[in-house]
Design an enzyme around this catalytic site. Structure first.
Site, PDB file in Angstrom:
ATOM      1  N   SER A 108       0.938  -1.410   0.102  1.00  0.00           N
ATOM      2  CA  SER A 108      -0.027   0.227  -0.051  1.00  0.00           C
ATOM      3  C   SER A 108       0.814   1.211  -0.035  1.00  0.00           C
ATOM      4  O   SER A 108       1.547   1.609   0.908  1.00  0.00           O
ATOM      5  CB  SER A 108      -0.922   0.029   1.382  1.00  0.00           C
ATOM      6  N   HIS A 154      -2.610   0.708  -5.365  1.00  0.00           N
ATOM      7  CA  HIS A 154      -1.986  -0.658  -5.853  1.00  0.00           C
ATOM      8  C   HIS A 154      -2.050  -0.590  -7.464  1.00  0.00           C
ATOM      9  O   HIS A 154      -3.309  -0.801  -7.967  1.00  0.00           O
ATOM     10  CB  HIS A 154      -2.685  -1.841  -5.277  1.00  0.00           C
ATOM     11  N   HIS A 163      -5.197  -8.859  -2.930  1.00  0.00           N
ATOM     12  CA  HIS A 163      -5.633  -9.148  -1.280  1.00  0.00           C
ATOM     13  C   HIS A 163      -6.638 -10.292  -1.340  1.00  0.00           C
ATOM     14  O   HIS A 163      -7.254 -10.468  -2.273  1.00  0.00           O
ATOM     15  CB  HIS A 163      -5.862  -7.811  -0.720  1.00  0.00           C
ATOM     16  N   TYR A 220      -9.031 -10.362   0.571  1.00  0.00           N
ATOM     17  CA  TYR A 220     -10.419  -9.755   0.927  1.00  0.00           C
ATOM     18  C   TYR A 220     -10.828  -9.128  -0.342  1.00  0.00           C
ATOM     19  O   TYR A 220     -11.945  -8.650  -0.461  1.00  0.00           O
ATOM     20  CB  TYR A 220     -10.212  -8.484   1.965  1.00  0.00           C
ATOM     21  N   GLU A 221     -10.206  -8.896  -1.424  1.00  0.00           N
ATOM     22  CA  GLU A 221     -10.912  -8.618  -2.655  1.00  0.00           C
ATOM     23  C   GLU A 221     -11.607  -9.665  -3.219  1.00  0.00           C
ATOM     24  O   GLU A 221     -12.662  -9.311  -4.253  1.00  0.00           O
ATOM     25  CB  GLU A 221      -9.555  -8.314  -3.982  1.00  0.00           C
ATOM     26  N   ALA A 276       2.254  -1.991   4.608  1.00  0.00           N
ATOM     27  CA  ALA A 276       2.270  -1.001   5.528  1.00  0.00           C
ATOM     28  C   ALA A 276       1.449  -1.981   6.705  1.00  0.00           C
ATOM     29  O   ALA A 276       0.593  -2.933   6.535  1.00  0.00           O
ATOM     30  CB  ALA A 276       1.239   0.056   5.035  1.00  0.00           C
ATOM     31  N   MET A 311      -2.976  -7.046   6.524  1.00  0.00           N
ATOM     32  CA  MET A 311      -4.081  -7.851   5.827  1.00  0.00           C
ATOM     33  C   MET A 311      -3.233  -8.574   4.472  1.00  0.00           C
ATOM     34  O   MET A 311      -4.034  -8.689   3.573  1.00  0.00           O
ATOM     35  CB  MET A 311      -4.880  -6.675   5.376  1.00  0.00           C
ATOM     36  N   SER A 312      -1.774  -8.653   4.602  1.00  0.00           N
ATOM     37  CA  SER A 312      -1.141  -9.193   3.307  1.00  0.00           C
ATOM     38  C   SER A 312      -0.118  -9.942   3.772  1.00  0.00           C
ATOM     39  O   SER A 312       0.283 -10.439   4.979  1.00  0.00           O
ATOM     40  CB  SER A 312      -0.965  -7.909   2.636  1.00  0.00           C
ATOM     41  N   ASN A 347       0.711   3.392  11.274  1.00  0.00           N
ATOM     42  CA  ASN A 347      -0.181   3.932  12.161  1.00  0.00           C
ATOM     43  C   ASN A 347      -0.044   3.238  13.406  1.00  0.00           C
ATOM     44  O   ASN A 347       0.292   1.816  13.498  1.00  0.00           O
ATOM     45  CB  ASN A 347      -1.756   3.726  11.599  1.00  0.00           C
ATOM     46  N   HIS A 375      -7.567   4.091   5.223  1.00  0.00           N
ATOM     47  CA  HIS A 375      -6.752   3.649   4.393  1.00  0.00           C
ATOM     48  C   HIS A 375      -5.989   4.963   3.729  1.00  0.00           C
ATOM     49  O   HIS A 375      -4.725   4.810   3.565  1.00  0.00           O
ATOM     50  CB  HIS A 375      -7.486   2.851   3.161  1.00  0.00           C
TER      51      HIS A 375
END
Ligand code: HPA
Length: 275
Positions: free
Chosen positions: A33, A64, A86, A88-89, A116, A214-215, A238, A250
């Protein structure tokens, strides 16, 4: 080779040879990201859109881009996947793990992953770079379920050292050479796409997670199972949920990654020639 992957892999291999000739890169990098602009600092040559690689498809997440680049920092050929897919896509594991399979198919030994992540451990702050020592897979699934995607992958792959210790040492050395201190830690991967709750983060801290995202873990698992040397670096974008007073977004993740771009680019530029 597993049916689903064999033809798209051979076609991608052929397209790469037709476009770039007999290149022999030793390293491929996935940009996470907000890291797409890393390409600009690594002497890009030309790119092929992921849309030409059957199983990769179109990226659906902002930040991306969806191109495979050939780049030559200091004359050293590397491949850069500009943007990742990802879980989640919702397109399954195939587009997520394709870069690991393609890297192996092209005979490239080193696989570097960037992303990230939210900082869980108290001494990790936004802008810090953290190299993975290990991971916790909390994605609720595993990219190697079902038919193994490649004959080089055993049914039960060993995961005692997913992240190559010699490569990790080189990442620290490259950081030191540029006056940067690179942190280390365990990354916990979730499917996303929702950020975590504060209670989840408290639980993950007790389990030994230093950062969350998440990756990266699925690609690292597959690359390790294929025998590639894997390294992974998070930019702490963060403080994780409950460790900061503001809501997570995001947009903020991308912005912090953008600010840390010079450090990540410098690190990769000094690392790549040593691999
Ligand atoms: N949680 C999950 N994924 C992330 C985060 C986070 O706090 N920051 C960047 N990616």
């Amino acid at each position: 080779m597993a049916e689903k992957y064999s033809v798209p892999l051979l076609q991608a291999h052929q397209l790469i040879r037709e476009t770039w000739g007999e290149i022999k890169p030793r390293t491929s990098i996935i940009c996470g990201s907000g890291w797409g602009e890393i390409v600009d600092g690594l002497s890009p040559v030309s790119c092929i859109s992921y849309e030409h690689f059957g199983l990769m498809g179109k990226t659906t997440v902002s930040g991306h881009k969806g191109n495979l680049w050939l780049a030559k920092p200091q004359g050293v050929e590397i491949l850069i996947f500009q943007g990742r897919r990802h879980y989640y896509e919702g397109a399954g594991w195939a587009p997520v793990i394709f870069p690991a399979l393609l890297t192996h198919e092209l005979g490239v030994d080193n696989f570097l992953l960037t992303n990230a992540a939210g900082g869980i451990r108290e001494d990790l702050h936004p802008g810090d770079l953290m190299v993975f020592t290990d991971h916790l897979n909390f994605m609720g699934s595993n990219p190697l379920i079902g038919q193994v995607p490649h004959p080089a992958i055993p049914r039960f792959p060993d995961q005692s050292e997913v992240y190559d210790s010699a490569l990790r040492k080189k990442i620290h050395q490259a950081g030191n050479a540029g006056g940067q201190t690179i942190r280390e830690g365990t990354y916990l991967a979730l499917s996303g796409p929702a950020f975590e709750t504060p209670a989840e983060i408290q639980a993950f801290a007790r389990l030994g997670a230093d950062a969350v995202g998440m990756s990266t873990v699925p690609e690292a698992m597959v690359a390790n199972a294929l025998g590639l040397k894997v390294g992974a670096i998070s930019c702490i974008s963060n403080l994780a949920a409950g460790r900061c007073s503001n809501a997570l977004s995001h947009e903020d993740v991308k912005e912090t990654s953008r600010l840390a771009l010079p450090q990540m680019t410098q690190l990769l530029a000094s690392l790549v020639p040593t691999l």
